[in-house]
Scaffold this active site. Sequence first.
Site, PDB file in Angstrom:
ATOM      1  N   HIS A   1      91.593 -52.618  51.348  1.00  0.00           N
ATOM      2  CA  HIS A   1      92.675 -52.388  52.322  1.00  0.00           C
ATOM      3  C   HIS A   1      92.258 -51.394  53.417  1.00  0.00           C
ATOM      4  O   HIS A   1      93.104 -50.664  53.951  1.00  0.00           O
ATOM      5  CB  HIS A   1      93.940 -51.919  51.586  1.00  0.00           C
ATOM      6  CG  HIS A   1      93.778 -50.624  50.835  1.00  0.00           C
ATOM      7  ND1 HIS A   1      94.411 -50.370  49.639  1.00  0.00           N
ATOM      8  CD2 HIS A   1      93.053 -49.514  51.102  1.00  0.00           C
ATOM      9  CE1 HIS A   1      94.080 -49.162  49.219  1.00  0.00           C
ATOM     10  NE2 HIS A   1      93.251 -48.625  50.106  1.00  0.00           N
TER      11      HIS A   1
ATOM     12  N   HIS B   1      98.466 -43.243  50.620  1.00  0.00           N
ATOM     13  CA  HIS B   1      97.399 -42.276  50.915  1.00  0.00           C
ATOM     14  C   HIS B   1      98.004 -40.998  51.491  1.00  0.00           C
ATOM     15  O   HIS B   1      97.777 -40.661  52.656  1.00  0.00           O
ATOM     16  CB  HIS B   1      96.398 -42.878  51.892  1.00  0.00           C
ATOM     17  CG  HIS B   1      95.720 -44.136  51.403  1.00  0.00           C
ATOM     18  ND1 HIS B   1      96.353 -45.354  51.338  1.00  0.00           N
ATOM     19  CD2 HIS B   1      94.462 -44.348  50.959  1.00  0.00           C
ATOM     20  CE1 HIS B   1      95.500 -46.263  50.871  1.00  0.00           C
ATOM     21  NE2 HIS B   1      94.355 -45.679  50.628  1.00  0.00           N
TER      22      HIS B   1
ATOM     23  N   HIS C   1      83.514 -47.001  47.426  1.00  0.00           N
ATOM     24  CA  HIS C   1      83.512 -46.157  48.616  1.00  0.00           C
ATOM     25  C   HIS C   1      83.815 -44.712  48.241  1.00  0.00           C
ATOM     26  O   HIS C   1      84.524 -44.447  47.280  1.00  0.00           O
ATOM     27  CB  HIS C   1      84.435 -46.660  49.729  1.00  0.00           C
ATOM     28  CG  HIS C   1      85.926 -46.741  49.468  1.00  0.00           C
ATOM     29  ND1 HIS C   1      86.497 -47.423  48.416  1.00  0.00           N
ATOM     30  CD2 HIS C   1      86.974 -46.239  50.179  1.00  0.00           C
ATOM     31  CE1 HIS C   1      87.823 -47.355  48.503  1.00  0.00           C
ATOM     32  NE2 HIS C   1      88.142 -46.626  49.565  1.00  0.00           N
TER      33      HIS C   1
ATOM     34  N   GLU D   1      90.203 -46.756  43.206  1.00  0.00           N
ATOM     35  CA  GLU D   1      91.283 -47.661  43.638  1.00  0.00           C
ATOM     36  C   GLU D   1      91.217 -48.999  42.896  1.00  0.00           C
ATOM     37  O   GLU D   1      92.221 -49.717  42.790  1.00  0.00           O
ATOM     38  CB  GLU D   1      91.192 -47.923  45.155  1.00  0.00           C
ATOM     39  CG  GLU D   1      91.560 -46.707  46.001  1.00  0.00           C
ATOM     40  CD  GLU D   1      91.504 -46.979  47.507  1.00  0.00           C
ATOM     41  OE1 GLU D   1      91.995 -46.135  48.260  1.00  0.00           O
ATOM     42  OE2 GLU D   1      90.961 -48.028  47.948  1.00  0.00           O
TER      43      GLU D   1
END
Length: 282
Positions: free
Chosen positions: A12, A59, A193, A240
Amino acid sequence: MARITAGVATSHVPAIGAAIDLGKTRDPYWQPLFAGYDFVKQWIANEKPDVVFLVYNDHATAFDLNFIPTFAIGCAERFQPADEGWGPRPVPEVIGHPVLAAHIAQSLIESDFDLTIVNRMDVDHGLTVPLSLMFGQPDAWPCRVIPFAVNVVQYPAPSGKRCYALGKALRAAVESFDEDLNVQVWGTGGMSHQLQGPRAGLINKEFDNAFLEKLVNDPDSAAAIPLVEYLREAGSEGVELVMWLIMRGALDARVLERKRFYHVPASNTAVGHLVLENMSAP
Ligand code: DHB
Ligand code: FE
């Protein structure tokens, strides 16, 4: 009866949303990434889900660091795209399904998953970028969306095992809702990431591809991956990926894999995408 017919997984990355909003999808940097989503756009136009149960993480947008629910279900009528610092994305508001969301909340809480009930919240890139990837740039999103926010921002995050079990309970919840609805579950975020610290920019193609394979064909072993392994192998934001396990838990043990896509990089992130159909779907 409502049914879960399919699951979708996707990264995303906020820069993907910016590329769409700024008309850059055919730029050489972005073209190969968006080509990986051509299939799902056609597929979903045929599937026509009534409701998407969209698993994402906030977030520090709707929930700042004062309040961090582990699992939060959006029960509102509508959700506005959040202002994440550059103004809200120019995308439609998100229309919820408060009746189904309340039913799922009741069923999951009765099954010992202690959800936080959220009656008002804005939704950030974690939720709006996947909608843009699947549906493009319509005037209104073509289905209702139940936002389901998972804390993967501040430790301790829920384990993959817990998320997978929650997915199974979610399936029972949906299938006990007495209305004919085609429901999809989407898991978002990942893949490898890390956005900060000495390892910023970390990508691990080997881990990511092994995860894709396990998630599709051996989900019990994907669910057994401990949080520390995500952190070590996939970077601090690689955690995530536990959200994909909620999606997978809501599907059959064996699924029909319609699409698998992996692309490095988009911004700082390895992008992964899956389209999985339930064999038991009509
Ligand atoms: C990036 C990826 C994310 O998942 C996110 O939430 C923010 C930024 C990135 O790669 O830039
Ligand atoms: Fe993210």
